[in-house]
Design an enzyme around this catalytic site. Structure first.
Site, PDB file in Angstrom:
ATOM      1  N   SER A 242       0.786  -1.239   0.000  1.00 29.91           N
ATOM      2  CA  SER A 242       0.000   0.000   0.000  1.00 29.91           C
ATOM      3  C   SER A 242       0.817   1.289   0.000  1.00 29.91           C
ATOM      4  CB  SER A 242      -0.962   0.014   1.194  1.00 29.91           C
ATOM      5  OG  SER A 242      -0.265   0.034   2.420  1.00 29.91           O
ATOM      6  N   LYS A 287      -5.575   4.557   8.733  1.00 27.10           N
ATOM      7  CA  LYS A 287      -4.407   5.246   8.175  1.00 27.10           C
ATOM      8  C   LYS A 287      -4.589   6.762   8.209  1.00 27.10           C
ATOM      9  CE  LYS A 287      -2.831   1.376   5.362  1.00 27.10           C
ATOM     10  NZ  LYS A 287      -2.620   0.793   4.023  1.00 27.10           N
TER      11      LYS A 287
END
Length: 348
Positions: A242, A287
């Site tokens: 990611s 996140k």
């Protein structure tokens, strides 16, 4: 004390004990929480996150931070019910079924190995994407990662072999090689030409039927890039694919004069392909929380994550929708200039 009162007290104590015992029982869930952030144009433990050798680099400023998710639980280390309940209450934490992170067919060790491999691949893809965006030429080959035991390629093709052609057709990319093998019928021969330790070698293999019914020879392949200079990426124990977008931006920032951020604290996430396409990731809400806690005010958000991200945008955080590396560069140019419209995440 009456018998009734005693009975009620005993019943209450038993209920409490059962409740406590139940709360301590392991449950098949995993808790996802905001993990650490790392500045791709900064350092980790005194070492640059991105180091470039053999090409001129330039000083920069601001931050281009990748973001991570920490998880608790999994096979062998399951969380208890009380921990899961606390996670369900906390909006910055997600509690997901164990098989979301650890498929039933995989062990925790296999998942960890896959995360490490995904991180390695994402670093290569990120470098390729950055050089593509900067129009710096490089070459790529299709390489053998492994040969499946008991399959036709076992013992005949080795890790590191570079596939040159299949039945005389040049091996342009992994999918083209796979398509060529699948074009044969199970039981037919396919000729694979490789380079091994700098020497050419042609290996004839007889295809077999795979679990999906399609012909195969039992090799795992990957694109192997040959760059004109060395790019090393150091992120410690972080795994997964990611961080690709942020790696690409960090590489570009170091290879070009000036600061892409304009001195701002930019965070973001997203997978990346060598062509520069940005893909969605997991744990977007955690996140964003981690990024905001460390001071980021702008968050580069994969278009495929916008709907989920909008449900829990931290106060003071601006979401910028990103579909490609090029669009991310354009967004940073606009931010640096201090004006202009930016592609924003909007509810569908």
């Amino acid at each position: 004390m009456s018998r009734r009162t005693l009975t009620l007290m005993v019943a209450a104590m038993l209920t409490l004990m059962l409740g406590v015992a139940g709360a301590m029982l392991p449950v098949p869930y995993v808790v996802l929480s905001p993990g650490p952030t790392e500045d791709t144009i900064g350092k980790v433990k005194g070492k640059p996150v991105i180091a470039i050798e053999g090409r001129q680099t330039y000083p920069t400023q601001g931050k281009l931070s990748l973001v991570t998710v920490a998880y608790q639980g999994g096979p062998g280390t399951r969380i208890d019910l009380l921990t899961a309940l606390r996670g369900w209450i906390d909006p910055s934490i997600a509690v997901v079924p164990e098989e979301t992170i650890f498929p039933k067919s995989s062990t925790a060790e296999q998942v960890e190995e896959q995360n490490i491999q995904d991180m390695t691949n994402s670093q290569d893809d990120a470098t390729a994407a950055a050089l593509t965006e900067l129009k710096i030429p490089y070459t790529s080959v299709v390489a053998v990662m492994s040969a499946e035991k008991g399959k036709p390629a076992d013992g005949k093709l080795k890790p590191g072999d570079e596939i040159v052609s299949v039945d005389g057709t040049p091996a342009k990319d992994v999918e083209k090689v796979a398509e060529r093998v699948r074009s044969r019928k199970a039981g037919e021969q396919v000729s694979i030409s490789v380079t091994r330790d700098g020497k050419p070698l042609t290996v004839p293999l007889t295809t077999v039927k795979g679990v999906d019914g399609k012909p195969m020879v039992g090799i795992v392949m990957q694109a192997k890039f040959k760059f004109p200079f060395k790019v090393s990426i150091n992120v410690g124990d972080v795994g997964g694919p990611s961080a690709g977008l942020m790696f690409s931006l960090g590489i570009m920032d170091k290879l070009t004069p000036g600061a892409m951020t304009g001195g701002k604290f930019i965070a973001g996430t997203g997978t990346i392909t060598p062509e520069g396409h940005v893909g969605p990731i997991g744990g977007i809400q955690q996140k964003m929380v981690g990024a905001r806690k460390t001071g980021a005010t702008v968050f580069l958000t994969p278009a495929g994550n916008c709907d989920e991200a909008l449900k829990a945008v931290p106060q003071g955080m601006r979401l910028v929708k990103i579909e490609t590396l090029h669009s991310a560069v354009q967004a940073l140019d606009t931010l640096r200039a201090g004006g202009g419209a930016l592609p924003a995440c909007t509810a569908n």
